[in-house]
Scaffold this motif. Structure first.
Motif, PDB file in Angstrom:
ATOM      1  N   ALA A   1      11.303   2.999  20.200  1.00  0.00           N
ATOM      2  CA  ALA A   1      10.655   2.567  21.446  1.00  0.00           C
ATOM      3  C   ALA A   1       9.537   1.569  21.140  1.00  0.00           C
ATOM      4  O   ALA A   1       8.828   1.714  20.136  1.00  0.00           O
TER       5      ALA A   1
ATOM      6  N   ASP B   1      16.987   2.690  30.380  1.00  0.00           N
ATOM      7  CA  ASP B   1      15.819   3.354  30.966  1.00  0.00           C
ATOM      8  C   ASP B   1      16.051   4.859  31.072  1.00  0.00           C
ATOM      9  O   ASP B   1      15.170   5.664  30.770  1.00  0.00           O
TER      10      ASP B   1
ATOM     11  N   ASP C   1      15.821   6.358  27.529  1.00  0.00           N
ATOM     12  CA  ASP C   1      14.442   6.413  27.036  1.00  0.00           C
ATOM     13  C   ASP C   1      13.649   7.509  27.740  1.00  0.00           C
ATOM     14  O   ASP C   1      12.845   8.222  27.116  1.00  0.00           O
ATOM     15  N   ARG C   2      13.856   7.663  29.032  1.00  0.00           N
ATOM     16  CA  ARG C   2      13.141   8.713  29.770  1.00  0.00           C
ATOM     17  C   ARG C   2      13.552  10.097  29.273  1.00  0.00           C
ATOM     18  O   ARG C   2      12.709  10.988  29.122  1.00  0.00           O
TER      19      ARG C   2
ATOM     20  N   PRO D   1       8.332  11.225  11.649  1.00  0.00           N
ATOM     21  CA  PRO D   1       9.410  10.703  12.494  1.00  0.00           C
ATOM     22  C   PRO D   1      10.701  10.552  11.707  1.00  0.00           C
ATOM     23  O   PRO D   1      10.697  10.507  10.472  1.00  0.00           O
TER      24      PRO D   1
ATOM     25  N   GLY E   1      17.338  11.679  20.663  1.00  0.00           N
ATOM     26  CA  GLY E   1      15.959  11.659  21.147  1.00  0.00           C
ATOM     27  C   GLY E   1      14.984  11.125  20.104  1.00  0.00           C
ATOM     28  O   GLY E   1      14.221  10.186  20.372  1.00  0.00           O
ATOM     29  N   PRO E   2      14.963  11.691  18.882  1.00  0.00           N
ATOM     30  CA  PRO E   2      14.050  11.185  17.857  1.00  0.00           C
ATOM     31  C   PRO E   2      14.278   9.714  17.521  1.00  0.00           C
ATOM     32  O   PRO E   2      13.315   8.976  17.285  1.00  0.00           O
TER      33      PRO E   2
ATOM     34  N   ARG F   1      12.937   7.541  20.382  1.00  0.00           N
ATOM     35  CA  ARG F   1      11.475   7.525  20.349  1.00  0.00           C
ATOM     36  C   ARG F   1      10.958   6.652  19.210  1.00  0.00           C
ATOM     37  O   ARG F   1       9.986   5.910  19.357  1.00  0.00           O
TER      38      ARG F   1
ATOM     39  N   ALA G   1      14.619  10.728  26.293  1.00  0.00           N
ATOM     40  CA  ALA G   1      14.108  10.892  24.934  1.00  0.00           C
ATOM     41  C   ALA G   1      12.694  11.449  24.925  1.00  0.00           C
ATOM     42  O   ALA G   1      12.312  12.210  24.030  1.00  0.00           O
ATOM     43  N   PHE G   2      11.905  11.088  25.933  1.00  0.00           N
ATOM     44  CA  PHE G   2      10.513  11.521  25.974  1.00  0.00           C
ATOM     45  C   PHE G   2      10.282  12.723  26.888  1.00  0.00           C
ATOM     46  O   PHE G   2       9.218  13.352  26.804  1.00  0.00           O
ATOM     47  N   ALA G   3      11.246  13.050  27.754  1.00  0.00           N
ATOM     48  CA  ALA G   3      10.948  14.083  28.757  1.00  0.00           C
ATOM     49  C   ALA G   3      12.142  14.950  29.109  1.00  0.00           C
ATOM     50  O   ALA G   3      12.180  15.512  30.203  1.00  0.00           O
ATOM     51  N   GLU G   4      13.138  15.065  28.202  1.00  0.00           N
ATOM     52  CA  GLU G   4      14.266  15.933  28.551  1.00  0.00           C
ATOM     53  C   GLU G   4      13.854  17.402  28.500  1.00  0.00           C
ATOM     54  O   GLU G   4      12.966  17.771  27.725  1.00  0.00           O
TER      55      GLU G   4
END
Length: 307
Positions: free
Chosen positions: A307, A252, A255-256, A228, A300-301, A304, A258-261
């Motif tokens: 989080a 929100d 964060d969404r 990471p 993004g990293p 994550r 970051a995990f699902a773009e």
């Protein structure tokens, strides 16, 4: 010899780390020729702009190396003091006209961090450009408030402007391989290059943090990093605009992503008001296929990891 570095998670504890030697000047051959060319013949100089950490100061310093060049630098704490940046070149206080006369013998002047100049110094730089007797190299950081007298250097076409592009990947790899350590393997080099997005100071910080944590896996002649992103003080500062978003809808959304773009631009799935604010602040963008993405590859990293 040691220097002190503050860890992001322990604000009052001091950590001693070895002083780092600067990276060698790498790449930028075309830009270096352009800067040097702007100071020759009847040309009057150049304005170099770009984001923080892109290597603007290093470029212009290399361009004037070995020449008779005076240098001034804007600083945030002296913006209220008239002619503060020129204090070492002017014998005492005076008017703008007197300052121009006192600098008559300066043939080449490098103005670093010109966006931080006090108004009097900014006006003096503008007048030097107007009179044309002094060749000027002016460095300005993108995204910062700029005194009107400085921005008029290029908007008023007194001097040409070079918007410095990011260092190409191949030159970034050369930098990463310049020290005594092994060379990063291609995927690691690509990852570091992409995460830093042209910010060479951030690249150095990430490289030091990864090595300090003992994360690289070494093979003969190369090393690999797959872990990471370390949340160092420099990384947190670089990503504070996303980490510090306190609005629940905005955080929100971040964060969404970051995990699902990329996420589809769907009003039933995303808060469009929050998305509009994030886009206005330059934190997200819509790609060519209509997908919503984070604007910076480091966001993004980091999101994550936090989080």
């Amino acid at each position: 010899m040691t220097t002190l570095r503050r860890d992001a998670t322990e604000p009052y504890e001091k950590h001693a780390t070895p002083l780092r030697s600067p990276w060698p000047f790498t790449g930028r051959e075309d830009e270096l020729d352009l800067v040097r060319h702007s100071l020759s013949g009847a040309r009057r100089g150049l304005v170099v702009t770009g984001p923080a950490g892109r290597g603007k100061t290093r470029l212009v310093t290399e361009a004037v190396r070995g020449t008779d060049c005076a240098r001034v630098t804007g600083t945030p704490r002296t913006r209220h003091l008239p002619f503060a940046a020129f204090a070492h070149l002017l014998p005492g206080p005076g008017t703008l006209h007197q300052a121009l006369g006192r600098l008559a013998g300066v043939r080449t002047l490098l103005v670093d961090d010109a966006h931080l100049l006090d108004d009097s110094s900014a006006a003096l730089v503008h007048q030097l450009a107007v009179h044309g007797r002094t060749r000027l190299l002016v460095v300005v950081t993108d995204g910062e408030p700029v005194p009107p007298a400085v921005s008029r250097l290029w908007t008023g076409e007194l001097l040409p402007r070079l918007a410095l592009p990011p260092l190409p990947r191949e030159d970034t790899v050369r930098l990463l391989s310049a020290g005594p350590d092994d060379t990063p393997e291609p995927l690691t080099a690509n990852r570091l290059h992409r995460l830093c997005d042209g910010d060479l100071r951030l690249l150095r910080e990430l490289l030091d943090a990864v090595r300090a944590d003992g994360r690289p896996a070494h093979a003969p002649g190369t090393w690999t990093w797959r872990g990471p992103v370390p949340l160092t003080a420099a990384v947190r500062e670089r990503t504070a605009d996303v980490l510090d978003r306190t609005g629940p809808e905005e955080r929100d959304t971040l964060d969404r992503l970051a995990f699902a773009e990329p996420l589809p631009l769907d009003p039933d799935d995303l808060d469009l008001t929050a998305l509009e604010r994030l886009e206005g602040d330059g934190l997200v963008h819509v790609d060519d296929h209509g997908g919503v993405r984070l604007a910076h590859p480091l966001h993004g990293p980091v999101l994550r990891a936090a989080a």
